[in-house]
Design a protein around this motif. Sequence first.
Motif, PDB file in Angstrom:
ATOM      1  N   UNK A  20       0.832  -1.210   0.000  1.00 56.75           N
ATOM      2  CA  UNK A  20       0.000   0.000   0.000  1.00 56.75           C
ATOM      3  C   UNK A  20       0.863   1.255   0.000  1.00 56.75           C
ATOM      4  N   UNK A  21       1.869   1.282   0.858  1.00 56.79           N
ATOM      5  CA  UNK A  21       2.691   2.489   0.979  1.00 56.79           C
ATOM      6  C   UNK A  21       3.615   2.686  -0.218  1.00 56.79           C
ATOM      7  N   UNK A  22       3.967   1.607  -0.913  1.00 56.72           N
ATOM      8  CA  UNK A  22       4.781   1.744  -2.127  1.00 56.72           C
ATOM      9  C   UNK A  22       4.043   2.586  -3.161  1.00 56.72           C
ATOM     10  N   UNK A  23       2.784   2.229  -3.417  1.00 59.29           N
ATOM     11  CA  UNK A  23       2.023   2.965  -4.419  1.00 59.29           C
ATOM     12  C   UNK A  23       1.620   4.344  -3.919  1.00 59.29           C
ATOM     13  N   UNK A  24       1.377   4.459  -2.624  1.00 64.44           N
ATOM     14  CA  UNK A  24       1.040   5.774  -2.077  1.00 64.44           C
ATOM     15  C   UNK A  24       2.201   6.740  -2.246  1.00 64.44           C
ATOM     16  N   UNK A  25       3.397   6.288  -1.868  1.00 62.75           N
ATOM     17  CA  UNK A  25       4.583   7.145  -2.019  1.00 62.75           C
ATOM     18  C   UNK A  25       4.874   7.428  -3.480  1.00 62.75           C
ATOM     19  N   UNK A  29       3.473  13.572  -4.772  1.00 63.59           N
ATOM     20  CA  UNK A  29       4.464  14.468  -5.377  1.00 63.59           C
ATOM     21  C   UNK A  29       5.798  14.284  -4.680  1.00 63.59           C
ATOM     22  N   UNK A  30       6.842  14.093  -5.489  1.00 65.15           N
ATOM     23  CA  UNK A  30       8.163  13.805  -4.946  1.00 65.15           C
ATOM     24  C   UNK A  30       8.715  14.997  -4.166  1.00 65.15           C
ATOM     25  N   UNK A  31       9.330  14.686  -3.029  1.00 60.51           N
ATOM     26  CA  UNK A  31       9.953  15.711  -2.200  1.00 60.51           C
ATOM     27  C   UNK A  31       9.037  16.347  -1.184  1.00 60.51           C
ATOM     28  N   UNK A  32       7.731  16.078  -1.250  1.00 56.46           N
ATOM     29  CA  UNK A  32       6.801  16.656  -0.280  1.00 56.46           C
ATOM     30  C   UNK A  32       6.892  15.893   1.034  1.00 56.46           C
ATOM     31  N   UNK A  33       6.469  16.515   2.154  1.00 58.34           N
ATOM     32  CA  UNK A  33       6.483  15.803   3.443  1.00 58.34           C
ATOM     33  C   UNK A  33       5.685  14.505   3.398  1.00 58.34           C
ATOM     34  N   UNK A  34       4.550  14.505   2.691  1.00 56.77           N
ATOM     35  CA  UNK A  34       3.732  13.296   2.606  1.00 56.77           C
ATOM     36  C   UNK A  34       4.489  12.176   1.895  1.00 56.77           C
ATOM     37  N   UNK A  35       5.210  12.533   0.827  1.00 57.42           N
ATOM     38  CA  UNK A  35       5.999  11.539   0.093  1.00 57.42           C
ATOM     39  C   UNK A  35       7.100  10.976   0.976  1.00 57.42           C
ATOM     40  N   UNK A  36       7.818  11.846   1.677  1.00 58.42           N
ATOM     41  CA  UNK A  36       8.918  11.396   2.530  1.00 58.42           C
ATOM     42  C   UNK A  36       8.411  10.523   3.674  1.00 58.42           C
ATOM     43  N   UNK A  37       7.334  10.944   4.318  1.00 54.91           N
ATOM     44  CA  UNK A  37       6.816  10.181   5.458  1.00 54.91           C
ATOM     45  C   UNK A  37       6.285   8.817   5.031  1.00 54.91           C
ATOM     46  N   UNK A  38       5.572   8.788   3.911  1.00 54.23           N
ATOM     47  CA  UNK A  38       5.064   7.513   3.409  1.00 54.23           C
ATOM     48  C   UNK A  38       6.214   6.611   2.982  1.00 54.23           C
ATOM     49  N   UNK A  39       7.239   7.215   2.397  1.00 50.15           N
ATOM     50  CA  UNK A  39       8.418   6.441   2.009  1.00 50.15           C
ATOM     51  C   UNK A  39       9.116   5.823   3.208  1.00 50.15           C
ATOM     52  N   UNK A  90      19.646   9.082  -0.070  1.00 47.07           N
ATOM     53  CA  UNK A  90      19.111  10.361   0.401  1.00 47.07           C
ATOM     54  C   UNK A  90      19.944  10.903   1.552  1.00 47.07           C
ATOM     55  N   UNK A  91      20.307  10.032   2.490  1.00 45.79           N
ATOM     56  CA  UNK A  91      21.084  10.479   3.652  1.00 45.79           C
ATOM     57  C   UNK A  91      22.466  10.984   3.252  1.00 45.79           C
ATOM     58  N   UNK A  92      23.081  10.351   2.251  1.00 42.97           N
ATOM     59  CA  UNK A  92      24.438  10.718   1.827  1.00 42.97           C
ATOM     60  C   UNK A  92      24.434  11.585   0.576  1.00 42.97           C
ATOM     61  N   UNK A  93      23.360  12.313   0.395  1.00 45.17           N
ATOM     62  CA  UNK A  93      23.200  13.150  -0.798  1.00 45.17           C
ATOM     63  C   UNK A  93      24.400  14.057  -1.023  1.00 45.17           C
TER      64      UNK A  93
END
Length: 238
Positions: A20-25, A29-39, A90-93
């Motif tokens: 479920x969370x794979x498709x939700x993320x 929209x990439x980079x939004x708080x919702x995308x990051x939290x779901x990811x 992402x952490x080592x960007x």
Amino acid sequence: MTAYQMLVAVHVLVGAVALVTFWTAGLLRKGTPAHRNTGRVYLLAMVGIVITGAPMAITRWIDGHVVTAAFLAYLVVITSTGVWVSWRAIRDKAAPQRFVGPVYVAFGALSLLSGAGVLALGIQAGAPLLMGFSAVGLFTGFDMLRRRVRRDTFAKTPRWWMTQHYTAMIGNGIATHIAFLGIGLPRLLPSANGTALHYLSWFGPLAVAIVAKVILDRRWKPRPASKAVATPPRTQNA
């Protein structure tokens, strides 16, 4: 319910959360708080899949199902690799050299070796499924070790972290959908089980992932700059 059945139940539960969370993320929209939290929730669910999948592989090995155990262990390896890479990219960007450090090399070597082992096992057992799917570990491991060797060039690649992140997430998606189509769906719909679904559940997500990778690369992957053709200077007549 036995301990193994409880383990499988937890594995299925976290797998449903991952699906479920794979498709939700992916749809957010990439980079939004919702995308990051779901990811984050998705990656935590994938960690749960790895934690429950490892003892399942050991149990099958003890029960004498060597081929099944080896393949489950292989899935644990490539899934762990994808989860780690998608997180650390992402952490080592801002630190690409740290990204391709010792842990990265260890995952690359483990992916390559496990892929080779599954290929050998598939040839010995005459199992096309094992032989075909071994390509994931072989390619992933080789690509990671190659990137480590060329780390200075890799560090200068624009948006390297984005490419690594979505590539690893696509790999994670393969594992998520294979688990659902190959394990979950036949249990929910026993009448739908069969040879066609068996092979579709393994190679279908892989084919879709290849197409998705090509599309995303065309959009985000940096292209090498084209070399300008030098024009010889014009000479003036005397």
